[in-house]
Design a protein around this motif. Structure first.
Motif, PDB file in Angstrom:
ATOM      1  N   LYS A  27       0.790  -1.231   0.000  1.00  0.00           N
ATOM      2  CA  LYS A  27       0.000   0.000   0.000  1.00  0.00           C
ATOM      3  C   LYS A  27       0.822   1.280   0.000  1.00  0.00           C
ATOM      4  CE  LYS A  27      -4.160  -1.779   2.219  1.00  0.00           C
ATOM      5  NZ  LYS A  27      -5.079  -1.585   3.334  1.00  0.00           N
ATOM      6  N   LYS A  28       2.018   1.241   0.579  1.00  0.00           N
ATOM      7  CA  LYS A  28       2.812   2.470   0.719  1.00  0.00           C
ATOM      8  C   LYS A  28       4.217   2.255   0.176  1.00  0.00           C
ATOM      9  CE  LYS A  28       0.264   4.301   4.585  1.00  0.00           C
ATOM     10  NZ  LYS A  28      -0.309   5.551   4.241  1.00  0.00           N
ATOM     11  N   ASP A  29       4.611   3.111  -0.772  1.00  0.00           N
ATOM     12  CA  ASP A  29       5.965   3.030  -1.313  1.00  0.00           C
ATOM     13  C   ASP A  29       6.990   3.281  -0.219  1.00  0.00           C
ATOM     14  OD1 ASP A  29       5.215   2.474  -3.902  1.00  0.00           O
ATOM     15  OD2 ASP A  29       5.227   4.567  -4.540  1.00  0.00           O
ATOM     16  N   GLU A  30       8.063   2.544  -0.275  1.00  0.00           N
ATOM     17  CA  GLU A  30       9.206   2.683   0.631  1.00  0.00           C
ATOM     18  C   GLU A  30       8.881   2.446   2.099  1.00  0.00           C
ATOM     19  OE1 GLU A  30      12.398   5.354  -0.317  1.00  0.00           O
ATOM     20  OE2 GLU A  30      11.188   6.176  -1.946  1.00  0.00           O
ATOM     21  N   MET A  31       7.849   1.649   2.367  1.00  0.00           N
ATOM     22  CA  MET A  31       7.551   1.206   3.726  1.00  0.00           C
ATOM     23  C   MET A  31       7.930  -0.276   3.796  1.00  0.00           C
ATOM     24  SD  MET A  31       3.976   1.056   5.876  1.00  0.00           S
ATOM     25  CE  MET A  31       3.832   2.800   6.210  1.00  0.00           C
ATOM     26  N   TYR A  32       8.748  -0.611   4.799  1.00  0.00           N
ATOM     27  CA  TYR A  32       9.268  -1.973   4.907  1.00  0.00           C
ATOM     28  C   TYR A  32       9.051  -2.514   6.310  1.00  0.00           C
ATOM     29  CZ  TYR A  32      11.527  -0.544   0.621  1.00  0.00           C
ATOM     30  OH  TYR A  32      11.762  -0.073  -0.648  1.00  0.00           O
ATOM     31  N   LEU A  33       8.865  -3.824   6.392  1.00  0.00           N
ATOM     32  CA  LEU A  33       8.649  -4.513   7.643  1.00  0.00           C
ATOM     33  C   LEU A  33       9.762  -5.543   7.813  1.00  0.00           C
ATOM     34  CD1 LEU A  33       6.608  -4.795   9.975  1.00  0.00           C
ATOM     35  CD2 LEU A  33       5.385  -6.454   8.585  1.00  0.00           C
ATOM     36  N   TYR A  34      10.505  -5.437   8.904  1.00  0.00           N
ATOM     37  CA  TYR A  34      11.591  -6.371   9.219  1.00  0.00           C
ATOM     38  C   TYR A  34      11.101  -7.307  10.316  1.00  0.00           C
ATOM     39  CZ  TYR A  34      14.846  -2.927   7.119  1.00  0.00           C
ATOM     40  OH  TYR A  34      15.501  -2.060   6.284  1.00  0.00           O
ATOM     41  N   VAL A  35      11.295  -8.603  10.134  1.00  0.00           N
ATOM     42  CA  VAL A  35      10.943  -9.594  11.157  1.00  0.00           C
ATOM     43  C   VAL A  35      12.055 -10.634  11.230  1.00  0.00           C
ATOM     44  CG1 VAL A  35       8.436  -9.318  10.881  1.00  0.00           C
ATOM     45  CG2 VAL A  35       9.628 -11.049   9.541  1.00  0.00           C
ATOM     46  N   GLU A  36      12.108 -11.333  12.352  1.00  0.00           N
ATOM     47  CA  GLU A  36      13.052 -12.444  12.449  1.00  0.00           C
ATOM     48  C   GLU A  36      12.549 -13.550  11.524  1.00  0.00           C
ATOM     49  OE1 GLU A  36      15.022 -15.600  15.556  1.00  0.00           O
ATOM     50  OE2 GLU A  36      13.294 -14.407  16.183  1.00  0.00           O
ATOM     51  N   LYS A  37      13.420 -14.067  10.683  1.00  0.00           N
ATOM     52  CA  LYS A  37      13.020 -15.070   9.686  1.00  0.00           C
ATOM     53  C   LYS A  37      12.371 -16.289  10.336  1.00  0.00           C
ATOM     54  CE  LYS A  37      14.598 -17.665   5.690  1.00  0.00           C
ATOM     55  NZ  LYS A  37      13.514 -17.298   4.811  1.00  0.00           N
ATOM     56  N   ALA A  38      12.914 -16.761  11.447  1.00  0.00           N
ATOM     57  CA  ALA A  38      12.388 -17.965  12.101  1.00  0.00           C
ATOM     58  C   ALA A  38      10.960 -17.765  12.614  1.00  0.00           C
ATOM     59  CB  ALA A  38      13.302 -18.381  13.257  1.00  0.00           C
ATOM     60  N   ARG A  39      10.587 -16.537  12.974  1.00  0.00           N
ATOM     61  CA  ARG A  39       9.251 -16.248  13.506  1.00  0.00           C
ATOM     62  C   ARG A  39       8.273 -15.810  12.431  1.00  0.00           C
ATOM     63  NH1 ARG A  39       7.299 -17.682  17.884  1.00  0.00           N
ATOM     64  NH2 ARG A  39       6.054 -15.816  18.070  1.00  0.00           N
ATOM     65  N   GLY A  40       8.790 -15.259  11.357  1.00  0.00           N
ATOM     66  CA  GLY A  40       7.912 -14.774  10.299  1.00  0.00           C
ATOM     67  C   GLY A  40       7.045 -13.622  10.776  1.00  0.00           C
ATOM     68  N   LEU A  41       5.819 -13.593  10.318  1.00  0.00           N
ATOM     69  CA  LEU A  41       4.897 -12.488  10.618  1.00  0.00           C
ATOM     70  C   LEU A  41       4.026 -12.749  11.857  1.00  0.00           C
ATOM     71  CD1 LEU A  41       3.843 -11.842   6.925  1.00  0.00           C
ATOM     72  CD2 LEU A  41       5.316 -10.383   8.323  1.00  0.00           C
ATOM     73  N   LYS A  42       4.332 -13.786  12.619  1.00  0.00           N
ATOM     74  CA  LYS A  42       3.509 -14.175  13.773  1.00  0.00           C
ATOM     75  C   LYS A  42       3.318 -13.052  14.799  1.00  0.00           C
ATOM     76  CE  LYS A  42       4.962 -18.977  13.605  1.00  0.00           C
ATOM     77  NZ  LYS A  42       5.711 -20.031  14.292  1.00  0.00           N
TER      78      LYS A  42
END
Length: 118
Positions: free
Chosen positions: A35-50
């Motif tokens: 939805k928004k240009d240049e907006m990023y979400l960082y998460v720990e790979k092992a947990r994902g989006l939980k």
């Protein structure tokens, strides 16, 4: 005498799960916003989006995987301190990078922002 900290819930969970998370590095998955240009979400790979709240995902839109990255405290990132990203992921399970202000974007490409007259 070194100061010892009580591990956070995230650290305890990761230690129990054998996750590759330490104080100075973490394997992260980075998603870009639909939805928004240049907006990023960082998460720990092992947990994902939980650990990402549904309300945030509603604003963010469907997360589009961008890359997997080993983030180390001693290696800088482009727009945010790597230590900030690691700290926020440990505290809340994610780090949300907001788009830069338009004035900052103009400066990045070498254009002087126009003066505002009232």
């Amino acid at each position: 005498m070194p100061v010892t900290r009580e591990p956070t819930d995230a650290r305890k969970r990761c230690k129990m799960m054998g996750s590759p998370m330490t104080d100075d590095k973490m394997i992260c998955e980075i998603y870009k916003s639909a939805k928004k240009d240049e907006m990023y979400l960082y998460v720990e790979k092992a947990r994902g989006l939980k650990d990402v709240p549904e309300s945030l995902l509603g604003i963010f839109g469907t997360p589009t995987p961008l890359m997997t990255l080993l983030i180390r405290a001693d290696k800088p990132l482009a727009r945010v301190a790597s230590t900030t990203v690691l700290e926020k992921i440990r505290e809340q399970g994610f780090y949300l990078q907001m788009p830069p202000a338009k004035e900052n974007l103009l400066k990045e490409i070498g254009v002087t922002p126009p003066e505002t007259h009232y």
